[in-house]
Design an enzyme around this catalytic site. Structure first.
Site, PDB file in Angstrom:
ATOM      1  N   ASP A  11       0.865  -1.187   0.000  1.00 20.71           N
ATOM      2  CA  ASP A  11       0.000   0.000   0.000  1.00 20.71           C
ATOM      3  C   ASP A  11       0.894   1.227   0.000  1.00 20.71           C
ATOM      4  O   ASP A  11       2.094   1.140   0.226  1.00 20.71           O
ATOM      5  CB  ASP A  11      -0.885   0.006   1.255  1.00 20.71           C
ATOM      6  CG  ASP A  11      -1.748   1.263   1.346  1.00 20.71           C
ATOM      7  OD1 ASP A  11      -2.427   1.586   0.347  1.00 20.71           O
ATOM      8  OD2 ASP A  11      -1.741   1.937   2.386  1.00 20.71           O
ATOM      9  N   SER A  12       0.285   2.404  -0.223  1.00 19.05           N
ATOM     10  CA  SER A  12       1.027   3.660  -0.196  1.00 19.05           C
ATOM     11  C   SER A  12       1.588   3.974   1.187  1.00 19.05           C
ATOM     12  O   SER A  12       2.545   4.727   1.307  1.00 19.05           O
ATOM     13  CB  SER A  12       0.104   4.801  -0.609  1.00 19.05           C
ATOM     14  OG  SER A  12      -0.957   4.908   0.305  1.00 19.05           O
ATOM     15  N   CYS A  74      -4.558  -1.247  -1.895  1.00 19.07           N
ATOM     16  CA  CYS A  74      -4.619   0.200  -2.152  1.00 19.07           C
ATOM     17  C   CYS A  74      -5.561   0.401  -3.325  1.00 19.07           C
ATOM     18  O   CYS A  74      -5.326  -0.127  -4.416  1.00 19.07           O
ATOM     19  CB  CYS A  74      -3.215   0.685  -2.496  1.00 19.07           C
ATOM     20  SG  CYS A  74      -3.123   2.401  -3.036  1.00 19.07           S
ATOM     21  N   GLU A 153      -2.782   9.627   8.242  1.00 16.40           N
ATOM     22  CA  GLU A 153      -1.325   9.480   8.388  1.00 16.40           C
ATOM     23  C   GLU A 153      -0.780  10.404   9.489  1.00 16.40           C
ATOM     24  O   GLU A 153       0.318  10.196   9.976  1.00 16.40           O
ATOM     25  CB  GLU A 153      -0.617   9.729   7.049  1.00 16.40           C
ATOM     26  CG  GLU A 153      -0.992   8.744   5.924  1.00 16.40           C
ATOM     27  CD  GLU A 153      -0.174   7.425   5.911  1.00 16.40           C
ATOM     28  OE1 GLU A 153       0.945   7.396   6.434  1.00 16.40           O
ATOM     29  OE2 GLU A 153      -0.703   6.424   5.392  1.00 16.40           O
ATOM     30  N   CYS A 187     -10.861   3.280  -0.182  1.00 18.20           N
ATOM     31  CA  CYS A 187      -9.469   3.567   0.155  1.00 18.20           C
ATOM     32  C   CYS A 187      -9.230   2.812   1.448  1.00 18.20           C
ATOM     33  O   CYS A 187     -10.031   2.924   2.388  1.00 18.20           O
ATOM     34  CB  CYS A 187      -9.261   5.073   0.362  1.00 18.20           C
ATOM     35  SG  CYS A 187      -7.633   5.489   1.034  1.00 18.20           S
ATOM     36  N   HIS A 189      -7.325   3.310   3.786  1.00 20.10           N
ATOM     37  CA  HIS A 189      -7.145   4.145   4.975  1.00 20.10           C
ATOM     38  C   HIS A 189      -8.476   4.422   5.682  1.00 20.10           C
ATOM     39  O   HIS A 189      -8.492   4.719   6.873  1.00 20.10           O
ATOM     40  CB  HIS A 189      -6.559   5.520   4.605  1.00 20.10           C
ATOM     41  CG  HIS A 189      -5.082   5.525   4.357  1.00 20.10           C
ATOM     42  ND1 HIS A 189      -4.521   5.060   3.204  1.00 20.10           N
ATOM     43  CD2 HIS A 189      -4.042   5.969   5.127  1.00 20.10           C
ATOM     44  CE1 HIS A 189      -3.208   5.222   3.263  1.00 20.10           C
ATOM     45  NE2 HIS A 189      -2.884   5.768   4.407  1.00 20.10           N
TER      46      HIS A 189
END
Lengths: 272, 272
Positions: A11-12, A74, A153, A187, A189
């Site tokens: 993932d990012s 992702c 993040e 997403c 996240h």
């Protein structure tokens, strides 16, 4: 059967950990190698070509660990990679978008589905195509939410966080307006913000967790291809990142539910 | 005298454009080569080692354009690079931190200065060292503001933006609390949020724009070293970025005050 090789997940940044958590629960015997591109996060506000380049490097890194499967945990990557990018893989590839679309189609009763995702995911139109291939009668309301990844993040994740709540109220207005009974968290996240999303949306909307759906898909795929680990194996997860392992471990712990400090390592992704 | 080579300026993304704008005004005869690392922005939430690696690549890129000076128009880089990193340069190097610190020290009347910056800049302690070297009696209140860069890079920049206002109220509370009469905008992205910051802070606090101070320093340095361009030369600016030139041009235009679409190019920074 009894394939002891690890599953590769990338993932990012931190988002893919929601898929790792689901995999650890569903497939407790499997080893996992995770790569989070924390040195270049976020992906979802970058151009498709840049995302594809990063994804190819991430996949090459996982292949160097002899993985038996690659999971792009992702949505931005899932929406951006082409068959050409995937041609470098010689193992099964799972992405998060198709399983989430399938689940949304089977959940909706009023045929109104909403999607929240990064600008890159929304712009790609990949969810529209996946959903309309399954059922052309479904109306999809897509909304780009570029600030959610930076909020996660940077730890703005409490259920009552006032900044994240204000941002969510803004982003979710068209979702509520649309009358959708099903919302794809497009997403990986976003499940970390479930508390805030739930408070803003109320209880009547079904939330689809794309990482969790991908984990189910991965399990089926391993079973069908005879790639499952022995049930005597105790699954272990190794984490690799492209920025400080220490910062990653601190932010990852609440998502994974245990300390990852001893199994997180920084690598140089430019060289892959 | 009459050195026609360009000045090299780099930043993590769009922020350094505030310094470019100041340079264009102060030094209208100078050519400028700008590099914005939009494929890897933000820098300020990454570790020092990662920032140093990126900065070395950025400087090597600028050197490949035969620049006569390198300006790190990024406080995170200014606070992170070591003499070792700078040893690859054979031209004068200007950073944004020392000029901003000097200006703050000369502006404050009550000897209370506040600093807002990225987590990396604040954590480095570089502003404390620079200010206390000039005047040990000054009290510095440093505040890390990790969300400001994503807010700018995603266009949440209107003077009355409710999200940015809420975030600013949160971040600036300790600044107001400290009674500082001078606030260093310790990130070249922040002048873009001046309207919001001014509304939250009121008019009594002097704002120090680090990009603008660096531009003045660059002018002195060029004069002292006989590196100024001829006054018959019309300065032109070339823009390079590591992600889509098109998206960059769109976001850059309001900062630069004119279209940059025809002079923006995407490059592969990994290869430097």
């Amino acid at each position: 059967m009894n394939d002891s090789r690890p599953i590769g997940v990338f993932d990012s940044g931190l988002g893919g950990l929601t898929a790792v958590r689901a995999l650890q629960t569903l497939l407790p015997n499997e080893h996992i190698v995770y790569f989070g591109d924390t040195g270049r996060v976020p992906y979802g506000t970058r151009s498709r070509e840049t995302v594809r380049k990063y994804a190819r490097q991430d996949m090459r890194f996982l292949l160097s660990h002899e993985v038996k499967m690659v999971i792009a945990a992702c949505n931005t990557v899932s929406a951006s990679v082409s068959d050409d990018d995937l041609s470098l893989l010689h193992v099964p590839f799972i992405e998060v978008l198709t399983p989430a679309a399938r689940r949304a189609v089977s959940c909706t009763k009023n045929k109104k589905v909403a999607l929240i995702g990064t600008p890159a995911t929304v712009k790609s139109g990949a969810y529209e195509r996946a959903i309309h291939a399954l059922n052309p009668d479904i109306t999809l309301t897509p909304v780009a939410c570029p600030l959610f990844v930076p909020l996660v993040e940077n730890g703005f994740t409490a259920d009552d966080d006032p900044v994240t709540t204000l941002v969510a109220q803004k982003y979710l207005a068209p979702v509520i307006e649309s009358g959708a009974d099903t919302l794809i968290l497009g997403c990986t996240h976003y499940p970390i913000l479930k508390g805030v999303l739930r408070r803003v949306l109320g209880d009547s909307v079904t939330l689809i967790d794309s990482g969790k759906e991908a984990a189910k898909q991965a399990k089926s795929c391993l079973m069908q291809n005879g790639l499952l680990a022995a049930d005597t194996q105790t699954g272990e997860t190794q984490y690799y990142v492209s920025d400080s392992a220490e910062s990653f471990a601190m932010l990852a712990e609440p998502i994974i539910g245990e300390s990852v400090a001893d199994c997180a390592t920084q690598i140089d992704i430019d060289t892959y």
